[in-house]
Design an enzyme around this catalytic site. Sequence first.
Site, short mmCIF file in Angstrom:
data_model
loop_
_atom_site.label_atom_id
_atom_site.label_comp_id
_atom_site.label_asym_id
_atom_site.label_seq_id
_atom_site.Cartn_x
_atom_site.Cartn_y
_atom_site.Cartn_z
N ALA A 156 -92.71 45.52 27.40
CA ALA A 156 -92.93 44.08 27.24
C ALA A 156 -93.43 43.57 28.59
O ALA A 156 -92.83 43.85 29.62
CB ALA A 156 -91.63 43.39 26.86
N LYS A 157 -94.53 42.84 28.57
CA LYS A 157 -95.08 42.33 29.83
C LYS A 157 -94.39 40.98 30.12
O LYS A 157 -94.95 39.91 29.88
CB LYS A 157 -96.59 42.18 29.69
CG LYS A 157 -97.32 42.25 31.03
CD LYS A 157 -98.81 42.38 30.80
CE LYS A 157 -99.60 42.03 32.04
NZ LYS A 157 -99.42 42.91 33.17
N ALA A 158 -93.14 41.09 30.59
CA ALA A 158 -92.33 39.90 30.88
C ALA A 158 -92.34 39.64 32.38
O ALA A 158 -92.37 40.59 33.18
CB ALA A 158 -90.91 40.11 30.40
#
Length: 305
Positions: A156-158
């Site tokens: 997840a590109k958090a």
Amino acid sequence: MEKTEKIWMDGKFIDWDEAKVHVLTHALHYGTAVFEGMRCYETDDGPAIFRLWDHLTRFYNSAKIHMMRIPYEMEELARAIKETIKVNRMRECYIRPIAYYGYGEMGLNPKRNPINVAIAVWPWGTYLGEEGLRKGVRCKISSWIRIDTRMLPPLAKATANYLNSVLAKLEAIECGYDEAILLNSNGYIAEGSGENIFIVKDGTLLTPPTSSGALHGYTRDSIKELAKDLSISLLEREILREELFTADEAFLTGTAAEVTPIREVDGRAIGSGSIGPITKRLQEKFFQVVRGRDPRYKKWLELVL
Ligand code: PPE
């Protein structure tokens, strides 16, 4: 950074200098945001976004992993991205969509806050320097370990994930290097602070699998496909740091970094200590493709106009 005129915020165009959030924005305190990075390149048919739909899919998947519901349909955001590029009269730019828990309630439960979305675009030249792109960058294996799926999902590109990257980047810079390479908790190579990594060994291209902690990068994915078409063999497998030290060539890939050769790791020259021949071929092909000069890959280009 280089300013442009307008930033898209929740459906409206706001002047760059007025595109602000409240200081008690949830995401500022707890890292509760997901984002993307894309590039728009000038092509003969006009400005085109490279792999727009793939990046948007990852954006929605990042949100899903974090149980965030982006309050727009994917097509609406695609339109908003194109509009933002047009309003700012960009021919080539970097594109940064972000969805974040906004201002409302403090405390860890984010659900009582609105989910805001913003899209900014700006000209972003070479990420690791012009010389880095041509001749290669010097990297340090980080003492910081890449986050793993049991702590924070790396796929997840958090924004929260990037504190891990920032620590590694800071350490590398403080030690006089250009970029950090992170190992995973099993000691295998994961990726750079904001890039995927490839090495070349005896003519074969190697890259770590996502299970090693590498982001599912679309530059990485594109390089895999280009390698196949150029008859360069490719293996996705775990890589040890000593294999990197003794590689014939190595390079980093990312939307911002594009295809950047690695010329040194922890005081060991990689190959000739400059860009290697396979890296050069792939880098040239990559720039042809993103600028629409290879008709086979127009499928990856979404025209803005
Ligand atoms: N790994 C990480 C950790 C990463 O941040 C990126 C992109 C990649 C791999 C490559 O993914 P892709 O862009 O799909 O090929 N990093 C973004 C943020 C850079 C920044 O400094 O901000 C980017 O390149 O847009």
